[in-house]
Design a protein around this motif. Sequence first.
Motif, PDB file in Angstrom:
ATOM      1  N   ASN A  89     -21.048 -34.722  33.348  1.00 19.37           N
ATOM      2  CA  ASN A  89     -22.206 -35.273  34.043  1.00 19.37           C
ATOM      3  C   ASN A  89     -22.814 -36.313  33.108  1.00 19.37           C
ATOM      4  O   ASN A  89     -23.472 -35.965  32.126  1.00 19.37           O
ATOM      5  N   ASP A  95     -20.942 -31.920  26.834  1.00 15.57           N
ATOM      6  CA  ASP A  95     -20.551 -30.556  27.217  1.00 15.57           C
ATOM      7  C   ASP A  95     -20.265 -29.678  26.003  1.00 15.57           C
ATOM      8  O   ASP A  95     -19.686 -30.139  25.007  1.00 15.57           O
ATOM      9  N   GLY A 183     -20.552 -30.033  32.629  1.00 11.52           N
ATOM     10  CA  GLY A 183     -21.512 -30.588  33.565  1.00 11.52           C
ATOM     11  C   GLY A 183     -20.969 -30.711  34.976  1.00 11.52           C
ATOM     12  O   GLY A 183     -19.759 -30.722  35.219  1.00 11.52           O
ATOM     13  N   GLU A 184     -21.876 -30.808  35.904  1.00 14.37           N
ATOM     14  CA  GLU A 184     -21.544 -30.970  37.315  1.00 14.37           C
ATOM     15  C   GLU A 184     -20.660 -32.195  37.508  1.00 14.37           C
ATOM     16  O   GLU A 184     -20.974 -33.294  37.069  1.00 14.37           O
ATOM     17  N   HIS A 185     -19.527 -32.009  38.192  1.00  7.14           N
ATOM     18  CA  HIS A 185     -18.581 -33.110  38.377  1.00  7.14           C
ATOM     19  C   HIS A 185     -17.593 -32.768  39.473  1.00  7.14           C
ATOM     20  O   HIS A 185     -17.481 -31.614  39.901  1.00  7.14           O
ATOM     21  N   TRP A 211     -24.955 -23.274  45.038  1.00  3.11           N
ATOM     22  CA  TRP A 211     -23.945 -22.988  44.026  1.00  3.11           C
ATOM     23  C   TRP A 211     -23.473 -21.549  44.170  1.00  3.11           C
ATOM     24  O   TRP A 211     -24.292 -20.625  44.221  1.00  3.11           O
ATOM     25  N   LYS A 241     -18.093 -30.756  44.008  1.00  5.70           N
ATOM     26  CA  LYS A 241     -18.721 -30.651  42.696  1.00  5.70           C
ATOM     27  C   LYS A 241     -18.602 -29.209  42.174  1.00  5.70           C
ATOM     28  O   LYS A 241     -18.713 -28.251  42.926  1.00  5.70           O
ATOM     29  N   HIS A 242     -18.385 -29.103  40.878  1.00  6.39           N
ATOM     30  CA  HIS A 242     -18.351 -27.789  40.234  1.00  6.39           C
ATOM     31  C   HIS A 242     -18.825 -27.933  38.794  1.00  6.39           C
ATOM     32  O   HIS A 242     -18.935 -29.055  38.279  1.00  6.39           O
ATOM     33  N   ARG A 243     -19.121 -26.816  38.141  1.00 10.85           N
ATOM     34  CA  ARG A 243     -19.686 -26.829  36.792  1.00 10.85           C
ATOM     35  C   ARG A 243     -19.421 -25.489  36.129  1.00 10.85           C
ATOM     36  O   ARG A 243     -19.067 -24.502  36.799  1.00 10.85           O
TER      37      ARG A 243
END
Length: 302
Positions: A89, A95, A183-185, A211, A241-243
């Motif tokens: 992110n 990260d 990070g969220e991506h 989430w 999106k995932h994190r």
Amino acid sequence: MSIPIIDLSQFQISNQVRRQNVVKNIYQACHEIGFMYIQNSGISPDLLEQVFSASKSFFDSPLAVKEQLAWNNEFINTGYVGLEREHLNPNQPGDLKEAFNIKNDIIINNFSSPILLTNNPVISTFYNACTELANTVLQAFALALELPEYFFTTRHNQKNHTLRLLHYPPLQTSPKPGQVRAGEHSDYGSLTLLFQHAVGGLEVQTTRKEWIAAPLIPGMVLVNTGDLMQRWTNHIFCSTKHRVMIPNDERVKKSRYSIAFFCHPNDDTEIACLESCSQRQSPIYPPILAGEYLLSSLQLTY
């Protein structure tokens, strides 16, 4: 919304009814959430454990040794990535993870390193097993989108994939504001195979912007669609999106290991809206070469 479980063995049999049922379920998973668990993937649990063991040995090595294989640029996209080096992110601090990227058989077999990892035949065997699994999933994707079965596999035949070993160390100090383990991506390529080990933490964003956890399920591979597949399909398949968050319990004191296999098309493949995906709405994106998209995405990440 939960992440569906799909038995891939039913796709690999001659029974057309069962095979088509798998194709239908994969279409639904890719359209509604972009993630699915694959059961009966064909990848040996013993082989997977050997790769996790090699990964742990590498990350246990002194930093000076790991940095002998440091990641240098997005054009090669191989080697060791240290803590906080990557910003998945871009709007948040680096990260809290370290990684090792392996691109293909040539690089695997020609790394010169004192570390028992890169020229380890286990890694090469696993890379090829992941390639085979990804090709099977791509065949199902093609049928789900009313394309010839090998439409996608012929556009991935240069093995332009990245195997990524990941380590999230125990936290020794308080993180910076907004800092997480990953990070969220969304992922950049066609699809990703993810192998988790013991300690979880992955979260997936639903279409409702909620989430949900994507925990380890023993014996299963987590698969998600990436940006290029979303572009190819005009958002019929979504790139979600995932994190990876920092645990708020005893897991924060433990290492987390995972392995990601990023499946990418050949660099010269033009990613343009498929004809079967343009009936609901006009193409959202202009055509782009797969290699160009990957480079631009990596430049934003590092």
